[in-house]
Design a protein around this motif. Structure first.
Motif, mmCIF file in Angstrom:
data_model
loop_
_atom_site.group_PDB
_atom_site.id
_atom_site.type_symbol
_atom_site.label_atom_id
_atom_site.label_comp_id
_atom_site.label_asym_id
_atom_site.label_seq_id
_atom_site.Cartn_x
_atom_site.Cartn_y
_atom_site.Cartn_z
ATOM 1 N N VAL A 66 0.837 -1.208 0.000
ATOM 2 C CA VAL A 66 0.000 0.000 0.000
ATOM 3 C C VAL A 66 0.872 1.258 0.000
ATOM 4 O O VAL A 66 0.672 2.168 -0.822
ATOM 5 C CB VAL A 66 -0.958 -0.004 1.219
ATOM 6 N N PHE A 67 1.863 1.297 0.902
ATOM 7 C CA PHE A 67 2.697 2.501 0.988
ATOM 8 C C PHE A 67 3.585 2.656 -0.248
ATOM 9 O O PHE A 67 3.793 3.767 -0.740
ATOM 10 C CB PHE A 67 3.533 2.501 2.276
ATOM 11 N N LEU A 68 4.076 1.510 -0.742
ATOM 12 C CA LEU A 68 4.938 1.570 -1.925
ATOM 13 C C LEU A 68 4.132 2.053 -3.131
ATOM 14 O O LEU A 68 4.557 2.967 -3.856
ATOM 15 C CB LEU A 68 5.512 0.170 -2.189
ATOM 16 N N ALA A 69 2.962 1.451 -3.336
ATOM 17 C CA ALA A 69 2.146 1.806 -4.507
ATOM 18 C C ALA A 69 1.756 3.283 -4.463
ATOM 19 O O ALA A 69 1.955 4.014 -5.448
ATOM 20 C CB ALA A 69 0.907 0.922 -4.564
ATOM 21 N N LEU A 70 1.229 3.720 -3.322
ATOM 22 C CA LEU A 70 0.783 5.115 -3.267
ATOM 23 C C LEU A 70 1.964 6.084 -3.179
ATOM 24 O O LEU A 70 1.878 7.211 -3.667
ATOM 25 C CB LEU A 70 -0.215 5.306 -2.129
ATOM 26 N N GLY A 71 3.062 5.632 -2.570
ATOM 27 C CA GLY A 71 4.267 6.473 -2.505
ATOM 28 C C GLY A 71 4.827 6.704 -3.897
ATOM 29 O O GLY A 71 5.137 7.839 -4.278
ATOM 30 N N ILE A 72 4.963 5.631 -4.677
ATOM 31 C CA ILE A 72 5.503 5.766 -6.043
ATOM 32 C C ILE A 72 4.535 6.588 -6.900
ATOM 33 O O ILE A 72 4.953 7.448 -7.674
ATOM 34 C CB ILE A 72 5.763 4.371 -6.677
ATOM 35 N N LEU A 73 3.243 6.348 -6.703
ATOM 36 C CA LEU A 73 2.258 7.126 -7.483
ATOM 37 C C LEU A 73 2.374 8.613 -7.145
ATOM 38 O O LEU A 73 2.333 9.470 -8.037
ATOM 39 C CB LEU A 73 0.844 6.614 -7.193
ATOM 40 N N SER A 74 2.556 8.895 -5.851
ATOM 41 C CA SER A 74 2.705 10.286 -5.424
ATOM 42 C C SER A 74 3.918 10.929 -6.100
ATOM 43 O O SER A 74 3.856 12.061 -6.591
ATOM 44 C CB SER A 74 2.836 10.290 -3.894
ATOM 45 N N ALA A 81 5.382 9.880 -8.897
ATOM 46 C CA ALA A 81 5.142 9.958 -10.344
ATOM 47 C C ALA A 81 4.252 11.159 -10.681
ATOM 48 O O ALA A 81 4.495 11.864 -11.668
ATOM 49 C CB ALA A 81 4.493 8.670 -10.833
#
Lengths: 370, 52
Positions: free
Chosen positions: B19-27, B29
């Protein structure tokens, strides 16, 4: 005479047991809440009527080949309807606040802490890992995701978890304020956030593509929900498929909501629902919501320690999906603390990020359990 | 029921990290794409100004 006696024996009333009547009472309570109190009526009216109708004896509605069985089997068990609901949600969601302030995406992730808090509490109470995951996802405050995960991991809990999820979503104005108030100082609640930058149309068109690439590559099982969510959003933001946007968020959404509601309600037979585990599920739902709210607020406070542009920690509480109610509650709390503080659009960032976060959490559960 | 705590921890750990990785990377990007869009907008404005 014998024929008449035989016909009378076939009447449903002889097979009506006390458990059916208890389920009717539960259905009537849900109908009352939906119709008179306005608690999530779009879902609770079909769900409660589904419970009511499914608990008539001898109808065969929920037996293989029965109408409700067909709704459940082809709509929910095959995992078709939750992604279609996400298509409609995508066509209604404005990601502008997330794009203008990307760090709010992390607040949506933070609120998923509630999912894992409820997951562990459920394990302690004796639920299996797939059951605990299904109960934990209630903390994401996202009905379709809860139903999607339940269909994948614990179909026997679907009725209880979905009613719990939708009921607690309606209780967001009661659950969020005390927790957010407890974890923030008056000064923090009064904080006025700087106005968000305008977001161009091109950025809004790129966002669903970017989000699909990042999230589906990292958590492939979240693809059915994320792909449809982002497709719906692309329909809306592209501005060139007005008919598809309109049908996704209106007609299609309404049709699948009816089938989803009745299908979920029909799973709530007395045997499935009337046991102590249902009470545990409702208690765990509160734990999940409370921890999700706390997680969002605490991470917002931690972010403020490192970031130049500080955020009002109240917006972290909007990370529990429940769009847009959670954002409205946070906005009202901010206005109460400081009438100059206008938090609605700022809170929409973590609010819609919470929807993505919950879909990712559900995908991660499927990835590691199934 | 006996709980397999080892597996439970792996499930929770995988979930939280995802969850943190996905939303962190999206943030990240989104921030980067936002920066590029801003630059494109700026250069367009400059061109408009210089032509006028």
């Amino acid at each position: 005479m014998e024929t008449i006696a035989h016909s009378l024996e076939g009447l449903g009333i002889w097979s009506l047991g006390w458990k059916n009547v208890v389920m009717w009472i539960i259905a009537f309570i849900l109908m009352y809440l939906a119709i008179k109190k306005g608690v999530e009526p779009l879902l609770l009216v079909p769900i409660s009527f589904g419970i009511f109708a499914a608990n008539f004896p001898m109808t065969g509605l929920t037996n293989p080949g029965g109408l409700f069985y067909i709704f459940y089997h082809y709509g929910i068990e095959t995992e078709l309807i939750p992604p279609l609901i996400f298509l409609g949600l995508g066509a209604m969601t404005d990601f502008g606040p997330c794009i203008a302030n990307p760090k709010t995406l992390l607040l949506g992730a933070a609120a998923q802490v509630g999912v894992y808090a409820a997951f562990f509490t459920a394990l302690i109470l004796g639920f299996s890992i797939p059951e605990a995951a299904t109960i934990g996802i209630i903390g994401g405050a996202d009905g379709p995701t809860t139903i999607y995960l339940s269909a994948n991991l614990a179909p026997h809990l679907m009725g209880a978890v979905s009613v719990a999820a939708y009921s607690y979503m309606a209780l967001v104005p009661i659950i969020i304020p005390p927790i957010a108030r407890l974890l923030t100082t008056k000064k923090e609640r009064e904080m006025v956030m700087t106005q968000m930058r305008p977001v161009s149309k091109n950025e809004k068109i790129v966002f669903p593509l970017l989000a699909s690439i990042v999230i589906i590559l990292l958590v492939p099982p979240s693809a059915p929900l994320m792909a449809m969510f982002m497709l719906g959003n692309l329909f809306m933001e592209s501005g060139v498929v007005e008919r598809l946007t309109s049908v996704s968020r209106d007609a299609l959404m309404n049709i699948v909501t009816i089938i989803l509601g009745v299908g979920v309600g029909s799973t709530m037979s007395a045997e499935n629902f009337l046991n102590p585990r249902t009470i545990y599920i409702f208690i765990l739902g509160v734990v999940a919501f409370a921890c999700a709210t706390a997680g969002g607020v605490i991470i917002a406070k931690i972010m403020n320690l490192f970031c130049k542009n500080k955020v009002n920690p109240l917006i972290g509480a909007a990370g529990v999906s429940a769009v847009p109610m959670a954002a409205r509650v946070v906005h009202n709390m901010g206005m109460q603390a400081n009438p100059q503080s206008y938090l609605l659009m700022h809170a929409m960032g973590p609010n819609v990020a919470g929807v993505i976060g919950t879909a990712v959490a559900a995908g991660a559960f499927i990835l590691s359990i199934k | 029921m006996e709980v397999d705590w080892g597996k439970s921890l792996v499930v929770a750990y995988t979930g939280i990290v995802s969850v943190f990785l996905a939303l962190g990377i999206l943030s990240l990007a989104v921030s980067i794409s936002g920066y590029f869009f801003k630059q494109i907008e700026k250069s367009k404005m400059k061109k408009v100004k210089s032509s006028s």
